[in-house]
Scaffold this active site. Sequence first.
Site, mmCIF file in Angstrom:
data_model
loop_
_atom_site.group_PDB
_atom_site.id
_atom_site.type_symbol
_atom_site.label_atom_id
_atom_site.label_comp_id
_atom_site.label_asym_id
_atom_site.label_seq_id
_atom_site.Cartn_x
_atom_site.Cartn_y
_atom_site.Cartn_z
ATOM 1 N N ARG B 326 0.830 -1.213 0.000
ATOM 2 C CA ARG B 326 0.000 0.000 0.000
ATOM 3 C C ARG B 326 0.861 1.258 0.000
ATOM 4 N NH1 ARG B 326 -5.420 1.997 0.690
ATOM 5 N NH2 ARG B 326 -6.264 -0.107 0.516
ATOM 6 N N GLU B 729 -9.377 6.293 7.240
ATOM 7 C CA GLU B 729 -7.936 6.530 7.149
ATOM 8 C C GLU B 729 -7.521 7.815 6.436
ATOM 9 O OE1 GLU B 729 -7.847 2.557 5.426
ATOM 10 O OE2 GLU B 729 -5.998 2.205 6.511
#
Lengths: 494, 782
Positions: B326, B729
Amino acid sequence: MKKDQTRPVRFLLGDERRELSAIDPNTTVLTYLRRVERRVGTKEGCGEGDCGACTVVLAEPEGDRLRYRAVNSCIQFVGALDGKQLLTVEDLAGSDGMLHPCQQALVDCHGSQCGFCTPGFVMSLFALYQEAGTPNRNRIDDALAGNLCRCTGYGPIAAAAKAMKAAGQPDRFAHRAPQTIAALKALDDGAMPHLEANGHSYFAPRSVEQLAQLLTDHPSATILAGGTDVGLWVTKQLRQLGPIIWIGEVAELNRITVDDRWIEIGAAITYTDAMATVEAHYPDMADILRRLGSEQIRNAGTIGGNIANGSPIGDSPPPLIALGSRLVLRRGDRLRELALEDFFLDYGKQDRQPDEFVVAVKVPVAEPKRILRCYKISKRFDQDITASLGAFALTLADKEVEDIRICFGGMAPVPRRARQVEAALKGKEWIRENVEAACWVMSEDYAPITDMRASARYRLQVAQNLLRKFFIETTEPAARTRIVVERRAAHELA
Amino acid sequence: MNLHSAATAEPTTIRGGVHNTLAHDSAAKHATGAAIYVDDIPEPAGTLHAAPGLSARARARIKNIDLSNVRAAPGVVLVLTAADIPGTNDVSPIGAGDDPLFATEEVEFHGQVLFAVIAESHEAARRATRLAKIEYEELPALLTVDDALRTQSFVLPEHVMKRGDPVSAITHAPHRMKGQFRLGGQEHFYLEGQASLAVPMEDGDVLVHCSTQHPSEVQHNVAHVLGRPNNAVTVECRRMGGGFGGKETQGSQWAAIAALAAVKLKRPVKCRLDRDDDMIATGKRHDFRIDYEVGYDDQGRILGISFDHAARCGYSADLSGAIADRAMFHADNGYFFEAVQIRSRRCKTNTVSNTAFRGFGGPQGMLGIEEVMDAIARERGLDPLDVRRINLYGDAPRNVTPYHMQVEDNILPELITQIEESSAYRRRRQEITQWNRQNAYLKKGIALTPVKFGISFTTTHLNQAGALVHVYTDGSVHLNHGGTEMGQGLFIKVAQVVAEEFQIDLDQVKITPTNTGKVPNTSATAASSGSDMNGMAAQAAARKIKQRLTEFAAEKYKVTAEDIAFLPNRVRIGNQEVPFRDLVKQAYMGRVSLSATGYYRTPKIHYDRETASGRPFLYFAYGAAVSEVMIDTLTGEHTLLRVDILHDAGKSLNPAIDLGQVEGGFIQGMGWLTSEELWFDEQGRLRTHAPSTYKIPTCSDRPADFRMQLLENNPNREETIHRSKAVGEPPLMLAISAFRAISDAIASIANYRILPRLDAPATPERVLFAIEELQARMEAAE
């Protein structure tokens, strides 16, 4: 100590009377609440008084009113409850379920997410609610500095602190104050609170004579003041203390007196109670006390304890030493006095006999000619342990340094004066060249260590820069030099 | 039968449907202390307490372990070691076999669990752990990324993403530079530490109350350790006192210890970690070293770029593979690269195994490219905002990511324009430059940084969710789904979806604990996916029941399905209206099932890791922030003065909840990049293992002036739950603006022409040294 001179520890839990006598004095208030009373609203977040999830409020009579103080229940021992009303998050809502205004404001302002810190915030807000007036941003920040929240970013909680008094009505605790005060006063018969269990005893002497006698009888006893350090011996080092002698109820140690030469601060005086006097004489030192610990810590911790535990990173000794403070000790019925800097012998070693105790610290009153400036460097502004703390006391005669005393914390095994730097400056003209020259000898005074708070290189560099900053502040009064001042000014407007 | 005439005043909307601003469902319970966390559950009679015994070395062979004093300590009932495990000695989330419940021959980090004490009290257990006599044979420990790179020590193979020919593009670019940037890890500091209460059941089964973001994984790991099938273990979680990724995989070990002891002793066992043990023994955000080389033109447009990521994973793989991936997926943030290569190495070190943390590598990847943006701006003498703008994704062909996905929903150019104006960025930039000329000791800085964050688990199969909805005969609804509540407001959002679907008031929907016995095989509540996936699954379940009610009503009232409409708390059937609860009762009497499961899997996504290409994300969430800071050039201290945020939550399910995520995420990110420092000593011991030494932001660290807004009139272009967007997030990365603003303030000393060498976190020490280093370079240049 004869049995008939002692009595159980007595307090109110909410409005109910409690008496404890056969409980281990190492029991913290948090453990007592969660296990004995099954009040699980109060949470353990850290067990060291740094996160505030365990915050409870203690109320005690002060004249005809009640004084409310938020404290960390995780590092307060049950004995410290004597004579007080203990209020927890379960006490605030009415019996009809109606939320207290501070609780309702938190709900309305979206002040909780995971909710684990919330009971602690509620209790800090509740204590703040009992103060007169609507708090401004700086007061809110100070009142909440000891409550960590990892979810909200604090904005909604601060908004609740502003909003909670909008209704402006005294709460039901204010209405009940006369009965509460009467109930609290009825708890005390003048005898000495005492606990005994698991081979551990606890005494709370009422007079300095009783204290001296107890220490003579039990020279190995742990002297307990605010518990903000000793509490961790139990919760983190897993030590079992006994006997414990708590000085919080010794009348003579709970006084501040001021004459034309000295401010005398009794050993059991908390930071909170010392604040107004210190601020009147030394505003910079008051700011150090404000940043030394959270509201909860300041409400319990004492300057006497901060000195007596001999930590190299205690924040009150450097300014006190820079000012030329003196320490008063007592052993049996003998008193002695020494310069505070001489009390700190080496790391963890102080000039105190086991059966000797700190009576008071004597701080010289402010003099018009003497300038005191204090600078605390830490990773976070509030409630952080010092990486380096510099205190500078300067007396100028014309442009010449008549006297300068510099003391740093965090730079040596004990709070220590920068004697070489002082010598390099004394009698010299107070000009940049001389200050720069003095900076060079800082490394002769200090050989700091590298640890998690800062590297040795940074500590030394910043110590030099703090001397430079002190020079700038005394010679360029218009210059803007302090982040901590700038942000408080900005918050004042917010 | 209740017949309602059209004249009767009926509410036109339900209370608590979607898009409403509502308080967290547990807000009043939080404020009164009535909300129950694992440690608050009334302990069943005979409950015992567990505490772990931790390694005192970073890497060592265990020569001898003598636990006799531990066993003999007051209150001790049992001491568990690896020898007591009937199943597998592993709690790895990916089944890697490298996360032992108890270390055996060798310890691989300081704080690794060697044994566990089960005692009559929490204190007795903790006290006994300290009596172990362990003889270590110390082995050389690798502590840093550099140590691991030097010795080629990795937990997983390296991975590369590539598009175009970056080497050639960089070589032929008008301007080139290289740089290195280091960023620190982060402790989650959930206020509630790890906690599990295991209650033995018959047949050797166990029920575990666990503070976890991933009940299914805890279930599976406990079953593996016990050597039992998954159906022998039930895991339940009503709520967590914070998670932030720290309870995605890190709960299994403590749950397994409690379960193992509970089954063995046939007594309930609680394992609640002391804060210091929690901080020492559980994983954190990965720290990274990022090396870059970039070629660009006169305007600062990137022509070719290469990143080399090195992540400190700690001693085991845990989720490091997906996290490092990621980081690569976000090495571009919102910027188009004509030619790019991203190499990622997953370093094995003798430190605690790093794990998920809000952003899951994304923040680290983004921080790298934002450093490069400033580097280019300083070298070119441009405003960093102009360099950022010129590099933003645009129309084809400037819309392809390094992993060959087309960015179809880019709104950053407009979003940045909006916040640039609302924050008066240009005017304030000038004022700050002026202010800095007039102030010798304090300096100000400002920065605007964007966020583009990919939504979906990049491990494609995890993008599935389930729900279970019951309607009882009084019309009240029981809602359950696989998502967990950690404070983020998932439960109320999903309840709003269900209330909306049935058109009943929100207080008719009971929110219930996540339980592996109700919804099985769930994914972690992570990747910001909670409401996207569980909202859809719950909606699907509700729709099934609605469909059955509709069919039933059509038949009973002899109307067509088109003549039936669910109105607020009632149902219109032909020309009459029936209260919802009455129709439910009638359906029950008519033998209609009023319980349904719902299931959702995210559409459109696919990814081929072999070729590092595909569409790993359903969509992107966007945002931008402007931060203004002040620094002290004599001490390195700094403060945040003002923050403006414009964030994209699509068509928000609950703006109050979403703004809470934005504000809290920003402050958490700010802490990561400023005051939060994980400090390991030379022996590999974490010395910042409590709030006294590890400093998360406090109330006063919030900027004096904080202006937050959700982007309006901005429904998700994809068919997500009521067109909302994930919000857990992405806002954390808005805090990169605060870090860049500190860099900007330092750069003012060199007239904004040199990039300060400032690594994260920007502690006073790092800031002061960056200032000194900059001054030294200026002097050298003169």
